[in-house]
Design a protein around this motif. Structure first.
Motif, PDB file in Angstrom:
ATOM      1  N   CYS A  11       5.965  -0.757  -4.979  1.00  0.00           N
ATOM      2  CA  CYS A  11       4.815  -0.607  -4.087  1.00  0.00           C
ATOM      3  C   CYS A  11       4.407   0.867  -4.022  1.00  0.00           C
ATOM      4  O   CYS A  11       5.247   1.732  -3.784  1.00  0.00           O
ATOM      5  CB  CYS A  11       5.200  -1.111  -2.700  1.00  0.00           C
ATOM      6  SG  CYS A  11       3.928  -0.848  -1.453  1.00  0.00           S
ATOM      7  N   ASP A  14       5.160   2.420  -0.214  1.00  0.00           N
ATOM      8  CA  ASP A  14       6.507   2.658   0.326  1.00  0.00           C
ATOM      9  C   ASP A  14       7.594   2.637  -0.750  1.00  0.00           C
ATOM     10  O   ASP A  14       8.772   2.743  -0.427  1.00  0.00           O
ATOM     11  CB  ASP A  14       6.836   1.638   1.418  1.00  0.00           C
ATOM     12  CG  ASP A  14       6.628   0.207   0.933  1.00  0.00           C
ATOM     13  OD1 ASP A  14       6.864  -0.064  -0.265  1.00  0.00           O
ATOM     14  OD2 ASP A  14       6.219  -0.637   1.739  1.00  0.00           O
ATOM     15  N   CYS A  37       4.513  -7.071  -1.738  1.00  0.00           N
ATOM     16  CA  CYS A  37       5.588  -6.201  -1.242  1.00  0.00           C
ATOM     17  C   CYS A  37       6.151  -6.785   0.047  1.00  0.00           C
ATOM     18  O   CYS A  37       5.428  -6.888   1.054  1.00  0.00           O
ATOM     19  CB  CYS A  37       5.041  -4.795  -0.985  1.00  0.00           C
ATOM     20  SG  CYS A  37       6.259  -3.681  -0.255  1.00  0.00           S
ATOM     21  N   GLU A  39       8.206  -5.461   1.957  1.00  0.00           N
ATOM     22  CA  GLU A  39       8.483  -4.394   2.922  1.00  0.00           C
ATOM     23  C   GLU A  39       7.278  -4.156   3.840  1.00  0.00           C
ATOM     24  O   GLU A  39       7.412  -4.114   5.053  1.00  0.00           O
ATOM     25  CB  GLU A  39       8.837  -3.103   2.176  1.00  0.00           C
ATOM     26  CG  GLU A  39       9.224  -1.948   3.066  1.00  0.00           C
ATOM     27  CD  GLU A  39      10.548  -2.146   3.775  1.00  0.00           C
ATOM     28  OE1 GLU A  39      11.377  -2.944   3.278  1.00  0.00           O
ATOM     29  OE2 GLU A  39      10.748  -1.534   4.843  1.00  0.00           O
ATOM     30  N   CYS A  40       6.084  -3.999   3.262  1.00  0.00           N
ATOM     31  CA  CYS A  40       4.900  -3.663   4.067  1.00  0.00           C
ATOM     32  C   CYS A  40       3.879  -4.795   4.137  1.00  0.00           C
ATOM     33  O   CYS A  40       2.901  -4.678   4.868  1.00  0.00           O
ATOM     34  CB  CYS A  40       4.243  -2.390   3.541  1.00  0.00           C
ATOM     35  SG  CYS A  40       3.480  -2.558   1.912  1.00  0.00           S
TER      36      CYS A  40
HETATM   37 ZN   LIG Z   1       4.955  -1.885   0.352  1.00  0.00          ZN
END
Ligand SMILES: [Zn+2]
Length: 89
Positions: A11, A14, A37, A39-40
């Motif tokens: 990504c 991040d 992603c 994560e985000c």
């Molecule tokens: Zn991300």
């Protein structure tokens, strides 16, 4: 995009890795799909075999919305809750 490329992509916001692949219908090489992603919550399109991994300020909202509408089998976390925009609301 060759599926083995997935191992090398992260990504741009991040640096999370690996990214999930959706909407490709199992094709290899992947021509149309989405990288996600976890994560985000951002998605990144794969269009005409090219992964478009750009930070938010360089993204093309109209093209990405068209891309989402044109793909089958995407999970709701992408279509309805994906960042920075989605097909919900
Ligand atoms: Zn991300």
């Amino acid at each position: 995009m060759n599926k083995s490329f997935l191992d090398m992509l992260a990504c741009p916001m991040d640096k999370h890795h690996p990214l999930e692949l959706h909407g490709d219908g199992g094709a290899d090489p992947i021509m149309e799909g989405v990288l996600y992603c976890t994560e985000c919550g951002r998605f990144y399109m794969i269009s005409e075999g090219i992964p478009v991994l750009l930070p938010d300020d360089l993204r093309n909202r109209a093209a990405e919305m068209d891309h989402l509408r044109g793909l089958q089998g995407l999970p709701e976390k992408v279509t309805l809750r994906g960042r920075p925009w989605n097909l919900g609301a």
